[in-house]
Design an enzyme around this catalytic site. Structure first.
Site, short mmCIF file in Angstrom:
data_model
loop_
_atom_site.label_atom_id
_atom_site.label_comp_id
_atom_site.label_asym_id
_atom_site.label_seq_id
_atom_site.Cartn_x
_atom_site.Cartn_y
_atom_site.Cartn_z
N HIS A 180 -14.54 10.91 4.49
CA HIS A 180 -13.16 10.45 4.47
C HIS A 180 -12.39 11.26 3.41
O HIS A 180 -12.99 11.94 2.58
CB HIS A 180 -13.06 8.96 4.11
CG HIS A 180 -13.52 8.05 5.20
ND1 HIS A 180 -12.64 7.40 6.04
CD2 HIS A 180 -14.75 7.67 5.60
CE1 HIS A 180 -13.31 6.66 6.91
NE2 HIS A 180 -14.61 6.81 6.66
N MET A 190 -9.49 -0.50 12.05
CA MET A 190 -8.44 -0.90 12.96
C MET A 190 -8.37 -0.02 14.21
O MET A 190 -7.45 -0.15 15.01
CB MET A 190 -7.08 -0.85 12.24
CG MET A 190 -6.99 -1.77 11.05
SD MET A 190 -6.85 -3.50 11.52
CE MET A 190 -6.85 -4.30 9.91
N LYS A 200 -10.04 7.84 -0.55
CA LYS A 200 -10.80 6.63 -0.18
C LYS A 200 -11.91 6.45 -1.20
O LYS A 200 -12.88 7.20 -1.24
CB LYS A 200 -11.37 6.74 1.23
CG LYS A 200 -12.15 5.47 1.63
CD LYS A 200 -12.47 5.44 3.11
CE LYS A 200 -13.33 4.24 3.47
NZ LYS A 200 -12.72 2.95 3.07
N GLY A 215 -16.23 0.75 5.29
CA GLY A 215 -16.59 -0.59 5.75
C GLY A 215 -17.20 -0.56 7.13
O GLY A 215 -18.08 -1.37 7.47
N THR A 216 -16.75 0.38 7.98
CA THR A 216 -17.32 0.52 9.31
C THR A 216 -18.76 0.95 9.23
O THR A 216 -19.63 0.43 9.94
CB THR A 216 -16.51 1.55 10.12
OG1 THR A 216 -15.15 1.13 10.17
CG2 THR A 216 -17.05 1.68 11.54
N GLY A 263 1.28 5.15 -0.26
CA GLY A 263 0.12 5.84 0.29
C GLY A 263 0.33 6.29 1.72
O GLY A 263 1.17 5.76 2.44
N GLY A 291 0.81 -1.21 0.00
CA GLY A 291 0.00 0.00 0.00
C GLY A 291 0.84 1.26 0.00
O GLY A 291 0.33 2.36 -0.19
N GLY A 320 -6.53 -4.65 5.81
CA GLY A 320 -7.23 -3.46 6.25
C GLY A 320 -7.94 -2.76 5.12
O GLY A 320 -8.72 -1.83 5.35
N THR A 333 -10.65 -1.99 2.49
CA THR A 333 -12.09 -2.26 2.41
C THR A 333 -12.49 -2.49 0.96
O THR A 333 -11.72 -2.26 0.03
CB THR A 333 -12.89 -1.10 3.01
OG1 THR A 333 -12.55 0.12 2.32
CG2 THR A 333 -12.59 -0.92 4.49
N MET A 384 -1.56 5.91 4.35
CA MET A 384 -1.83 4.88 5.35
C MET A 384 -0.67 3.88 5.39
O MET A 384 -0.31 3.39 6.47
CB MET A 384 -3.14 4.15 5.02
CG MET A 384 -3.66 3.29 6.15
SD MET A 384 -4.07 4.25 7.62
CE MET A 384 -4.26 2.94 8.82
#
Length: 297
Positions: free
Chosen positions: A181, A148, A185, A190-191, A26, A23, A122, A124, A28
């Protein structure tokens, strides 16, 4: 006093854990890499990424600098070879961490499963049923979770339990969900999807396709997102209103930055590395499992 066996296993396991941060470059990816370095893990010098990314990037945490070679999704065979090489070098000490793109969820999981690499997913999106099936069928150890963040995971677990314990508690109520977000994204949170599922279990007629996504600066500012966190935040509001409008419930969680998620991923790596070392029968976990085990710091 003798150290408990499970703690001795964990300490031994953590000493040699190598994380492959898929990832990067990025934001994150950098945040998680830094959290893992702080935790004492070794950051692998190669990782999977998307097409069109630079050939390498540098991760800096304190006095530690690691140059990571990035292998793009347009070179599938090279990605497989990179995984095989790391697996050969580090065996069960290797944990792949995936914060890539929804379109990469299933192809990457298939590679981890094929090569036999423990992983933390992690990212989504993607086909979640196919993700679970390929993971379970392969026998690899994995943590698969849409969020997370420790406290948000606790809220998510609480809502799931409410749905199980009090089905129909919000029958007849109208639900509105807004999530904001950073622009990068691509998919719906997903949450938010998970909480909507819990509300459905409590009798609310609402589909995940009705979730309002905010990805532009003006809407986010109006929603209360500080301008300095426009490139890294998670603001969610869930509003339940009775049919006659006389009663309203609201659940809200606002996160600025990414650090809390990075630390949660490091918790997940510790947890799944220990499970792999212990060769437990259960192999696929989520963050609620980690929270219930008391392994989030």
């Amino acid at each position: 006093q003798a150290e408990p066996p499970e703690e001795a296993v964990l300490r031994f396991t953590m000493a040699g854990t190598v994380v492959m941060m898929c990832g990067l470059p990025g934001a994150m990816g950098h945040e998680v890499s830094q959290a893992c370095i702080r935790r004492g893990f070794t950051l692998a010098p190669v990782a999977l990424t998307g097409a069109g990314m630079p050939p390498n990037c540098e991760v800096v945490e304190g006095s530690t600098k690691v140059t990571v070679k990035l292998v793009g999704s347009d070179t599938r065979d090279a990605q497989r070879q990179a995984l095989q090489d790391l697996k050969k070098a580090h065996g069960d000490k290797l944990v792949a961490i995936d914060f890539t793109h929804p379109t990469a969820v299933n192809p990457n999981a298939e590679l981890y499963a094929e090569v036999g690499v423990t992983f933390v997913m992690g990212t989504t999106g993607g086909d979640r049923d196919a993700l679970m099936k390929v993971t379970q069928d392969s026998g690899v150890y994995a943590v698969i979770a849409p969020n997370m963040g420790k406290q948000i995971v606790a809220l998510q677990a609480t809502m799931e339990r409410m749905a199980n314990d009090f089905p129909g508690a919000f029958s007849g109520y109208k639900l509105e969900v807004t999530e904001s977000h950073q622009k990068t994204k691509a998919d719906t949170s997903g949450t938010a999807k998970a909480l909507v599922k819990s509300f459905q279990g409590m009798g609310v007629d609402y589909g995940v396709d009705q979730i309002k996504m905010l990805r532009d600066d003006a809407s986010q500012k109006a929603f209360g997102v500080p301008e300095e966190y426009s490139q890294g935040h998670a603001f969610h509001t869930y509003t339940l209103t009775s049919s006659d409008g006389s009663v309203q419930f609201q659940f809200q969680h606002n996160v600025c930055g990414r650090r809390t998620y990075g630390e949660g991923v490091a918790d997940a790596v510790e947890f799944i590395a220990a499970k792999c070392a212990q060769k437990g029968a259960k192999k696929v976990f989520n963050m609620i499992d980690i929270l219930e085990a008391g392994k989030m710091k």
